[in-house]
Design a protein around this motif. Structure first.
Motif, PDB file in Angstrom:
ATOM      1  N   ALA A 227     -36.999  -7.790 -24.940  1.00  0.00           N
ATOM      2  CA  ALA A 227     -38.705  -8.522 -24.953  1.00  0.00           C
ATOM      3  C   ALA A 227     -38.774  -6.513 -24.521  1.00  0.00           C
ATOM      4  O   ALA A 227     -40.212  -6.787 -25.302  1.00  0.00           O
ATOM      5  CB  ALA A 227     -38.611  -8.743 -23.612  1.00  0.00           C
ATOM      6  N   GLY A 228     -38.310  -5.614 -24.152  1.00  0.00           N
ATOM      7  CA  GLY A 228     -39.004  -4.102 -24.448  1.00  0.00           C
ATOM      8  C   GLY A 228     -39.190  -3.825 -25.883  1.00  0.00           C
ATOM      9  O   GLY A 228     -39.622  -2.835 -25.790  1.00  0.00           O
ATOM     10  N   TYR A 229     -38.148  -4.137 -26.614  1.00  0.00           N
ATOM     11  CA  TYR A 229     -38.181  -3.594 -27.694  1.00  0.00           C
ATOM     12  C   TYR A 229     -39.209  -5.070 -28.992  1.00  0.00           C
ATOM     13  O   TYR A 229     -39.335  -3.694 -29.179  1.00  0.00           O
ATOM     14  CB  TYR A 229     -36.110  -4.492 -28.360  1.00  0.00           C
ATOM     15  N   ILE A 230     -39.443  -5.793 -28.170  1.00  0.00           N
ATOM     16  CA  ILE A 230     -40.680  -6.065 -28.805  1.00  0.00           C
ATOM     17  C   ILE A 230     -41.809  -5.914 -28.400  1.00  0.00           C
ATOM     18  O   ILE A 230     -42.391  -5.188 -29.756  1.00  0.00           O
ATOM     19  CB  ILE A 230     -40.512  -8.163 -28.288  1.00  0.00           C
ATOM     20  N   LEU A 231     -42.259  -5.441 -26.901  1.00  0.00           N
ATOM     21  CA  LEU A 231     -43.019  -4.680 -27.323  1.00  0.00           C
ATOM     22  C   LEU A 231     -42.762  -2.833 -27.885  1.00  0.00           C
ATOM     23  O   LEU A 231     -44.396  -2.675 -27.404  1.00  0.00           O
ATOM     24  CB  LEU A 231     -43.349  -4.654 -24.789  1.00  0.00           C
TER      25      LEU A 231
ATOM     26  N   LEU B  40     -34.010 -17.124 -28.307  1.00  0.00           N
ATOM     27  CA  LEU B  40     -35.419 -17.407 -28.565  1.00  0.00           C
ATOM     28  C   LEU B  40     -36.215 -15.729 -28.713  1.00  0.00           C
ATOM     29  O   LEU B  40     -36.445 -14.918 -30.129  1.00  0.00           O
ATOM     30  CB  LEU B  40     -36.319 -18.230 -28.509  1.00  0.00           C
ATOM     31  N   ILE B  41     -35.879 -15.337 -27.740  1.00  0.00           N
ATOM     32  CA  ILE B  41     -36.303 -14.167 -27.527  1.00  0.00           C
ATOM     33  C   ILE B  41     -35.742 -12.632 -27.991  1.00  0.00           C
ATOM     34  O   ILE B  41     -36.019 -11.728 -28.940  1.00  0.00           O
ATOM     35  CB  ILE B  41     -36.441 -13.599 -25.460  1.00  0.00           C
ATOM     36  N   CYS B  42     -34.968 -12.872 -28.159  1.00  0.00           N
ATOM     37  CA  CYS B  42     -33.340 -12.503 -28.245  1.00  0.00           C
ATOM     38  C   CYS B  42     -33.693 -12.255 -29.705  1.00  0.00           C
ATOM     39  O   CYS B  42     -32.988 -11.456 -30.729  1.00  0.00           O
ATOM     40  CB  CYS B  42     -32.353 -12.599 -28.281  1.00  0.00           C
ATOM     41  N   THR B  43     -34.020 -13.447 -31.020  1.00  0.00           N
ATOM     42  CA  THR B  43     -34.347 -13.902 -31.754  1.00  0.00           C
ATOM     43  C   THR B  43     -35.101 -12.998 -32.140  1.00  0.00           C
ATOM     44  O   THR B  43     -35.162 -12.499 -33.544  1.00  0.00           O
ATOM     45  CB  THR B  43     -33.884 -15.804 -32.571  1.00  0.00           C
ATOM     46  N   TRP B  44     -36.233 -13.365 -31.852  1.00  0.00           N
ATOM     47  CA  TRP B  44     -37.418 -12.771 -32.662  1.00  0.00           C
ATOM     48  C   TRP B  44     -37.491 -11.069 -32.214  1.00  0.00           C
ATOM     49  O   TRP B  44     -37.403 -10.015 -33.295  1.00  0.00           O
ATOM     50  CB  TRP B  44     -38.451 -12.573 -31.133  1.00  0.00           C
ATOM     51  N   ALA B  45     -36.363 -10.543 -31.359  1.00  0.00           N
ATOM     52  CA  ALA B  45     -35.954  -9.172 -31.645  1.00  0.00           C
ATOM     53  C   ALA B  45     -34.745  -8.486 -32.753  1.00  0.00           C
ATOM     54  O   ALA B  45     -35.709  -7.869 -33.491  1.00  0.00           O
ATOM     55  CB  ALA B  45     -35.803  -8.584 -29.999  1.00  0.00           C
TER      56      ALA B  45
END
Length: 174
Positions: free
Chosen positions: A8-12, A150-155
Motif C-alpha cells: 500500500a505504501g508502494y502504491i501511494l 488485491l493490494i499486493c497484486t495492484w502494487a
C-alpha cells in the motif's frame, strides 16, 4: 492486515511520485510511513511481552496505532517542513499519509482506537473469528485476506508496468 502495508505504501508512493516528479525521496517516505506504525511490534515482542504483562495488551493499543497521534504529528511535521524548507512537504506528507493508510487498513479486520486518547472504543470493519489455533491461519483463511492479496497484486502491477518512454531522438537524425 498482515502483508499489505508495504505494498500500500508502494502504491501511494507511485501516485505521489507521479504527482511530484523528480522527488525520488517520496517513494521511500511513503513505504517507510506504511510500516512505521508497526515498529511497536519490537517493543511488544522483545520488552512488553516478556517483562511487563505477558502480551495481554495488544500492540494496537500503543500510541503508534493511534490515528490522532499520526494526524497531530503529521500537522506538526508539515508545519515545520513548510517553515524550514518547502521541498520537504511532499515526502513528509507522503510519510504521514502512508501512516494513516496503515490505520485504515488495520481497521478492516483489527480493532483500532480512532479517538484515542479521548475515547478507548475500538473500531473494526469485520471481526475475524478465531477458527484455528494459530491466529495467522484464522486471518489468512478469512475473506478479508483477499483484500490484502488485491493490494499486493495492484502494487505488483504498478511495479511491472512499462515506464513511459522519454523524448527519444528520431531515427536517422543528425
Amino acid at each position: 492486515m498482515l502483508i499489505a502495508h508495504l505494498p500500500a505504501g508502494y502504491i501511494l508512493g507511485t501516485f505521489a511520485r507521479n504527482r511530484w516528479p523528480g522527488r525520488s525521496e517520496i517513494m521511500a517516505a511513503a513505504m517507510l510511513g506504511s510500516v512505521f506504525p508497526d515498529l511497536d511490534m519490537l517493543y511488544f515482542h522483545f520488552l512488553y511481552f516478556h517483562f511487563v504483562d505477558g502480551g495481554r495488551t495488544h500492540h494496537h493499543a500503543y500510541i503508534t496505532h493511534w490515528p490522532l497521534f499520526w494526524a497531530a504529528a503529521g500537522l506538526v511535521a508539515l508545519s515545520v517542513a513548510k517553515w524550514r524548507d518547502p521541498r520537504y512537504l511532499a515526502p513528509v506528507g507522503a510519510f504521514f499519509a502512508a501512516a494513516m493508510i496503515h490505520m485504515i487498513l488495520d481497521s478492516v479486520a483489527s480493532p483500532i482506537m480512532w479517538l484515542m486518547p479521548f475515547d478507548r472504543r475500538a473500531l473494526e470493519l469485520v471481526t475475524v473469528p478465531a477458527m484455528y489455533r494459530n491466529w495467522v491461519m484464522s486471518f489468512t483463511l478469512h475473506w478479508t485476506f483477499a483484500l490484502e492479496l488485491l493490494i499486493c497484486t495492484w502494487a505488483l502491477a504498478l511495479g511491472f508496468r512499462p515506464t513511459k518512454p522519454g523524448a527519444a531522438t528520431p531515427k536517422n537524425s543528425t
